[in-house]
Structure formats: structure tokens, C-alpha cells
Scaffold this active site. Structure first.
Site, PDB file in Angstrom:
ATOM      1  N   ASN A 213       0.867  -0.903  -0.106  1.00 57.47           N
ATOM      2  CA  ASN A 213      -0.042  -0.021   0.074  1.00 57.47           C
ATOM      3  C   ASN A 213       0.853   1.182  -0.004  1.00 57.47           C
ATOM      4  OD1 ASN A 213       0.899   0.351   2.495  1.00 57.47           O
ATOM      5  ND2 ASN A 213      -0.862  -0.642   3.367  1.00 57.47           N
ATOM      6  N   ASP A 290      -5.618  -7.919   1.665  1.00 58.46           N
ATOM      7  CA  ASP A 290      -5.221  -9.551   1.315  1.00 58.46           C
ATOM      8  C   ASP A 290      -6.385  -9.882   0.380  1.00 58.46           C
ATOM      9  OD1 ASP A 290      -4.077  -9.310   4.015  1.00 58.46           O
ATOM     10  OD2 ASP A 290      -6.005  -9.340   4.813  1.00 58.46           O
TER      11      ASP A 290
END
Length: 366
Positions: A213, A290
């Protein structure tokens, strides 16, 4: 009732064979399966038939699994919760829907994610992980096409992951390693910062695809990322360290969430780069990273030379899951400050959106 141990083996075998054939025939007639093999036919409701005729912009369905082969075999090492969908709970079902066999190893096993008031459970250590690998090796079960890693809570466990990569590549030199370097978000760590140099100096170099991220990309490159151009430069830095595919999964620009991707098709060539912008949803979800990484793995296997296409489909699935989650929250009359259980990802209710997403968020080549 007869005792199988009292009959000749040939009789037992014949009775067992007859019973199985009868059950298969009965099941096939009830379900209307054409072709005689489980899964060879497809049963469509009227609504599904109409959807199939108008799918147009939707992803092509993955090849049906007839029990003979699959899209690939994934060893997925990440967290697990009894309740809710994070870690392996967010990754295994989508990968199975996309045609993969998945063997999950739970780096932690918790009652629920850490957004709840109380969390109970156990943590797997490096020695325990290696024992599982040795057990698989002893039974000749280390034949994987992909390794997927997510949340890892200690340096020793991450060091063992490196041993796992090496071991799996002795069996399959073409193993694809998809690494989600879970370290933190929004400027804060939720793992020990000691993991950062291990990821940066050792793990990145052996990964095939990296999906950090915004915060994690900054930690891995040492760069401050505030613009699209800086994100693209960070991707180039990461390519130089090892992975041919990099997707920065969350970059906040102008009140939009931007996904930046980069793919080096062959050494010496400039990367093919793109971005995908999606509107921000003003809710806090867990497990989205995820899920995104699992979807990127799945669609990249289907489109190995077209990372932007794979990302379009992954983003579209993820956004559909989030919208389904919000819609469910509205139905339950959630308060302005929803409880954690009201924002658990609605994966089971989104199987069609995972298997055959409509590509609603186009990638823009840069």
C-alpha cells in the site's frame, strides 16, 4: 448390514464400485449435468442465463475445474481469523473461485481481527512453519505454481519465508512469488519496524509481484510519495530490486483512491505503467489488501502479460465486494458508527462478482 471385512476383496470392490456409480448417476440426473462428469455441465438459472448473454464487458470465466487440473496450486501463508474475512479467510475463497487449488498456512490464528475489543488466539513461529514444509516435502507435496504471503509478525518467521521460497524453487524453478508486504497503513506500523529492512534487503529481491500500500511502498523505497509521479518512480526503484510486477494498491490523490501499477516485460525494457482511479468509500474495512492481492494473483495468471487488465478486474471485484458490504450494512440499520462485525467483507454474497467481474474501472496507461 454386512461386514466388509468378512467378504472377499473382489466382492467388496465390486459392491463399492456399483454404489459409487449409482450415486454418480443419481446426482447427474437430479442436477441435469450434461456429459457425465461432475462439473462438465453448467446449470444456469434464468437470471444467470440472461447475465451470460449480456456480459459483454465482463471478465471471461475461468476454465471449469473437472477434477483433473486447476489454474494452479497456491501455498498461501498469512493470517487467519475464526470470524470474519482477513488474511487467508479473504484470499482462499476468491482464489478457489478463480480455479486455483489453495493450501493455506496460518501465520496467526485469531478469534477475530484486531478491530474488535478482544482478540484471542495463537501465533505460528518460524520453526513450526518449517515443520509444516518438511511434512509436505516428506510426502512429495511441494509442487506449487504460486506462493502468496501476507501478514507476518516476526523477523524469524519472515526469515523462514525466505527458506520456503528457496525450497519451493528447487521443486519448481518457475514458482511465482506474490508478496503483500504487510507492515502498516496511514502512517502507522502494525508490525515490528524491524521487519522493514528484512523486506527491503531480502524479500523484495525474490518476489515476482509486490503489492504494497502507500505507506508500505514508502517504507520499502525510502521515498516520500505524495504524487502520482513519485509513485511511479517508487515502482521503478522496486523493479530494480527484483520484482517484475509492482502494484501500489492505495494512493490517496484528490479525494480519489488511485492504484498504480508497473510491469517490466523483459530485462532492459522500460516498464509499462498505468493507474486506476476509484472513488473513496467513507468506511473503514479490514481485509481489503489481502483480497486485492489474491485477486491480482488470480487474474495475473489468466493475463500474465497484461497487468493492467488483471488490475482492472481485481479492482472491479474488490469494489463490488465493498459495495455489497455497505449495502448489507444499510439493510441491518447500522448506526453512523458501525460496529466491526457490520463491515466484515461479504465474500460469500459476492461470488459472481469475484468469478466474473464487470470491468467498471479502466486502467489508464502512463
Amino acid at each position: 448390514m454386512f461386514c466388509v471385512f468378512c467378504l472377499p476383496s473382489s466382492v467388496v470392490a465390486e459392491r463399492f464400485r456399483s454404489t459409487i456409480l449409482m450415486k454418480i448417476a443419481t446426482a447427474s440426473s437430479r442436477l441435469g449435468v450434461v456429459g457425465g462428469l461432475w462439473g462438465a455441465g453448467r446449470i444456469l438459472s434464468c437470471r444467470e442465463s440472461a447475465r451470460a448473454r449480456t456480459r459483454g464487458s465482463m471478465a471471461p470465466p475461468m476454465e471449469p475445474d473437472l477434477g483433473l487440473s486447476s489454474a494452479g496450486r497456491v501455498l498461501s501463508i498469512q493470517s487467519h481469523t475464526v470470524h470474519g474475512y482477513v488474511g487467508n479467510k479473504a484470499a482462499v475463497l476468491p482464489l478457489q473461485l478463480l480455479g486455483f487449488d489453495v493450501d493455506p498456512v496460518n501465520s496467526v490464528q485469531f478469534s477475530n481481527h484486531t478491530g474488535y475489543a478482544t482478540v484471542k488466539g495463537d501465533v505460528l513461529d518460524g520453526e513450526q512453519l518449517w515443520a509444516l514444509i518438511e511434512g509436505l516435502q516428506a510426502n512429495d507435496l511441494l509442487h506449487y505454481t504460486h506462493l502468496l504471503t501476507g501478514y507476518i509478525g516476526s523477523v524469524s518467521f519472515l526469515e523462514t519465508i525466505l527458506r520456503v521460497v528457496e525450497k519451493l524453487r528447487t521443486v519448481n524453478p518457475n514458482l511465482i512469488y506474490v508478496c503483500d508486504p504487510v507492515m502498516g497503513d496511514d502512517g502507522e506500523f502494525y508490525v515490528n519496524p524491524e521487519l522493514v529492512p528484512v523486506y527491503r534487503e531480502k524479500v523484495v529481491s525474490v518476489a515476482t509481484m509486490l503489492t504494497p500500500n502507500h505507506f508500505e511502498a514508502e517504507q520499502l523505497t525510502g521515498r516520500r510519495i505524495e504524487t502520482e509521479a513519485e509513485a511511479l518512480a517508487a515502482c521503478i526503484d522496486l523493479h530494480a530490486a527484483g520484482p517484475s510486477k509492482v502494484v501500489i494498491t492505495s494512493l490517496s490523490i484528490d479525494n480519489m483512491l488511485t492504484i498504480v501499477g508497473s510491469h517490466v516485460q523483459s530485462r532492459g525494457k522500460s516498464p509499462e505503467q498505468f493507474k486506476i482511479a476509484v472513488p473513496k468509500l467513507h468506511s473503514y474495512f479490514t481485509g481489503t489488501g489481502d483480497l486485492m492481492t489474491a485477486l491480482l494473483l488470480g487474474w495475473s495468471h489468466k493475463f500474465p502479460d497484461d497487468l493492467d487488465k488483471a488490475a482492472e478486474l481485481a479492482v472491479s471485484s474488490l469494489q463490488a465486494v465493498l459495495n455489497n458490504t455497505i449495502a448489507n450494512r444499510s439493510k441491518t440499520g447500522a448506526s453512523p458508527e458501525p460496529k466491526p462485525e457490520q463491515l466484515e467483507l461479504r465474500l460469500v454474497q459476492s461470488v459472481d462478482d469475484i468469478r466474473s467481474p464487470a470491468a467498471r474501472f479502466p486502467a489508464v496507461k502512463l
